[in-house]
Design an enzyme around this catalytic site. Structure first.
Site, PDB file in Angstrom:
ATOM      1  N   LYS A  13       0.841  -1.099   0.030  1.00 36.73           N
ATOM      2  CA  LYS A  13      -0.212   0.127  -0.070  1.00 36.73           C
ATOM      3  C   LYS A  13       0.944   1.444  -0.005  1.00 36.73           C
ATOM      4  CE  LYS A  13      -1.971  -1.056   3.681  1.00 36.73           C
ATOM      5  NZ  LYS A  13      -1.814  -2.471   4.185  1.00 36.73           N
ATOM      6  N   ARG A  88      -9.928   0.271   8.257  1.00 35.53           N
ATOM      7  CA  ARG A  88      -9.477  -0.978   8.473  1.00 35.53           C
ATOM      8  C   ARG A  88     -10.489  -1.691   9.173  1.00 35.53           C
ATOM      9  NH1 ARG A  88      -3.763  -0.226   8.589  1.00 35.53           N
ATOM     10  NH2 ARG A  88      -2.273  -1.739   9.557  1.00 35.53           N
ATOM     11  N   ARG A 127      11.477  -6.499   5.439  1.00 32.02           N
ATOM     12  CA  ARG A 127      11.300  -4.978   5.514  1.00 32.02           C
ATOM     13  C   ARG A 127      11.957  -4.128   6.194  1.00 32.02           C
ATOM     14  NH1 ARG A 127       5.247  -2.978   4.404  1.00 32.02           N
ATOM     15  NH2 ARG A 127       4.756  -3.121   6.601  1.00 32.02           N
ATOM     16  N   ARG A 160      10.802  -2.383  12.107  1.00 31.35           N
ATOM     17  CA  ARG A 160       9.773  -1.824  12.964  1.00 31.35           C
ATOM     18  C   ARG A 160       9.436  -2.677  14.110  1.00 31.35           C
ATOM     19  NH1 ARG A 160       4.873  -0.322   9.066  1.00 31.35           N
ATOM     20  NH2 ARG A 160       3.983  -1.620  10.682  1.00 31.35           N
ATOM     21  N   ARG A 171      -0.571  -9.613  13.281  1.00 27.62           N
ATOM     22  CA  ARG A 171      -1.215  -8.479  12.293  1.00 27.62           C
ATOM     23  C   ARG A 171      -2.078  -9.120  11.282  1.00 27.62           C
ATOM     24  NH1 ARG A 171       3.780  -5.735  11.104  1.00 27.62           N
ATOM     25  NH2 ARG A 171       3.045  -4.590   9.435  1.00 27.62           N
TER      26      ARG A 171
HETATM   27  P1  ADP Z   1       0.670  -2.428   7.983  1.00 23.48           P
HETATM   28  O1  ADP Z   1      -0.323  -2.052   7.120  1.00 23.48           O
HETATM   29  O2  ADP Z   1       2.153  -2.806   7.479  1.00 23.48           O
HETATM   30  O3  ADP Z   1       0.054  -3.370   9.014  1.00 23.48           O
HETATM   31  P2  ADP Z   1       0.638   0.215   9.284  1.00 23.48           P
HETATM   32  O4  ADP Z   1       1.815   1.314   9.161  1.00 23.48           O
HETATM   33  O5  ADP Z   1      -0.693   0.539   8.131  1.00 23.48           O
HETATM   34  O6  ADP Z   1       1.123  -1.290   9.068  1.00 23.48           O
HETATM   35  O7  ADP Z   1      -0.197   0.050  10.705  1.00 23.48           O
HETATM   36  C1  ADP Z   1       0.797  -0.039  11.785  1.00 23.48           C
HETATM   37  C2  ADP Z   1      -0.147  -0.258  13.082  1.00 23.48           C
HETATM   38  O8  ADP Z   1      -0.936   0.915  13.108  1.00 23.48           O
HETATM   39  C3  ADP Z   1      -1.187  -1.407  12.992  1.00 23.48           C
HETATM   40  O9  ADP Z   1      -0.904  -2.506  13.240  1.00 23.48           O
HETATM   41  C4  ADP Z   1      -2.302  -0.573  14.034  1.00 23.48           C
HETATM   42  O10 ADP Z   1      -2.007  -0.944  15.209  1.00 23.48           O
HETATM   43  C5  ADP Z   1      -2.273   0.802  13.818  1.00 23.48           C
HETATM   44  N1  ADP Z   1      -3.147   1.195  12.850  1.00 23.48           N
HETATM   45  C6  ADP Z   1      -2.991   1.912  11.448  1.00 23.48           C
HETATM   46  N2  ADP Z   1      -3.840   2.182  10.867  1.00 23.48           N
HETATM   47  C7  ADP Z   1      -4.924   1.996  11.520  1.00 23.48           C
HETATM   48  C8  ADP Z   1      -6.450   2.033  11.437  1.00 23.48           C
HETATM   49  N3  ADP Z   1      -6.986   2.328  10.501  1.00 23.48           N
HETATM   50  N4  ADP Z   1      -7.124   1.437  12.461  1.00 23.48           N
HETATM   51  C9  ADP Z   1      -6.686   0.868  13.795  1.00 23.48           C
HETATM   52  N5  ADP Z   1      -5.212   0.750  13.889  1.00 23.48           N
HETATM   53  C10 ADP Z   1      -4.518   1.419  12.908  1.00 23.48           C
END
Ligand code: ADP
Ligand code: ZN
Length: 213
Positions: A13, A88, A127, A160, A171
């Protein structure tokens, strides 16, 4: 363009969003980047989000909607936005729908980035991310020129906290339970665009073709 980028962690993404912003000046809005910056800065928001993020769980819908309600009103969104990591959950998607209706904004498409699970696992464990600018690297396929140093800004490139094997597996479970249902949600709305994301530039081509840009 105004797009939602949907896909599992590691589906690309962020990479696709960066390629698209270079094309037409749309702004990438990554809830993950916003939250990580808040954690790093030690703000109230960061304190509330930190534990859930570290465990690979979702931050509460209320907190996320508070952030996004504000963010989408900012001026830079007028040129277009690419939502990366949001919505999400179904409640977030419902809330976003109301928000966009109120603002008179129509999305061009919801893009579903499809990658085989094995490839996802492979990508996430290799990553690395720049703590300062969010640039994404891969120790195997796309390492920074100097180990641990960002090519773009000189910041530290690290793994990370939520990219330990345990948090990654959490996740992916959270994604399958809470986020994957959004694919059918948007398919029913009629604006879902499926794109094979084994290669990020393919996704860009699919979007360009669909939107005629
Ligand atoms: P990835 O898509 O690689 O899992 P992100 O950088 O999008 O990682 O998100 C990292 C963390 O931030 C998620 O695991 C969650 O804890 C939190 N997070 C990000 N976006 C949201 C969202 N829209 N709703 C709830 N938690 C979120
Ligand atoms: Zn950087």
């Amino acid at each position: 363009m105004k797009l939602i980028l949907l896909g599992a962690p590691g589906a690309g993404k962020g990479t696709v969003a960066k390629l698209l912003t270079e094309m037409d000046g749309s702004v990438q809005i990554s809830t993950g980047d916003i939250l990580r910056a808040a954690v790093k800065a030690g703000t109230e928001l960061g304190k509330k989000a930190e534990a859930a993020m570290k465990a690979g769980e979702l931050v509460s819908d209320d907190l996320i909607m508070g952030i996004m309600g504000e963010r989408l009103k900012e001026d830079d969104c007028k040129a277009g936005f690419l939502l990366d990591g949001f919505p999400r959950t179904i409640p977030q998607a419902d809330a976003l729908k109301g928000l966009l209706e109120n603002m008179g904004i129509k999305l061009d498409a919801v893009v579903n980035l499809v990658v085989p699970r094995e490839e996802i696992l492979n990508r996430l464990t290799t990553r690395r991310t720049c703590v300062d600018c969010g640039a994404i690297y891969n120790v195997r396929s796309n390492p920074p020129k100097e180990e641990g140093v960002c090519d773009k800004c000189g910041g530290d490139v690290v793994q990370r906290d939520d990219e330990t094997e345990e948090a990654i597996s959490k996740r992916l479970d959270v994604f399958n339970e809470q986020t994957a249902p959004l694919v059918e949600y948007y398919r029913n709305e009629g604006n879902l665009l499926d794109a094979d994301s084994t290669n990020s530039s393919n996704v860009v081509d699919v979007i360009k073709k669909e939107l005629g840009v």
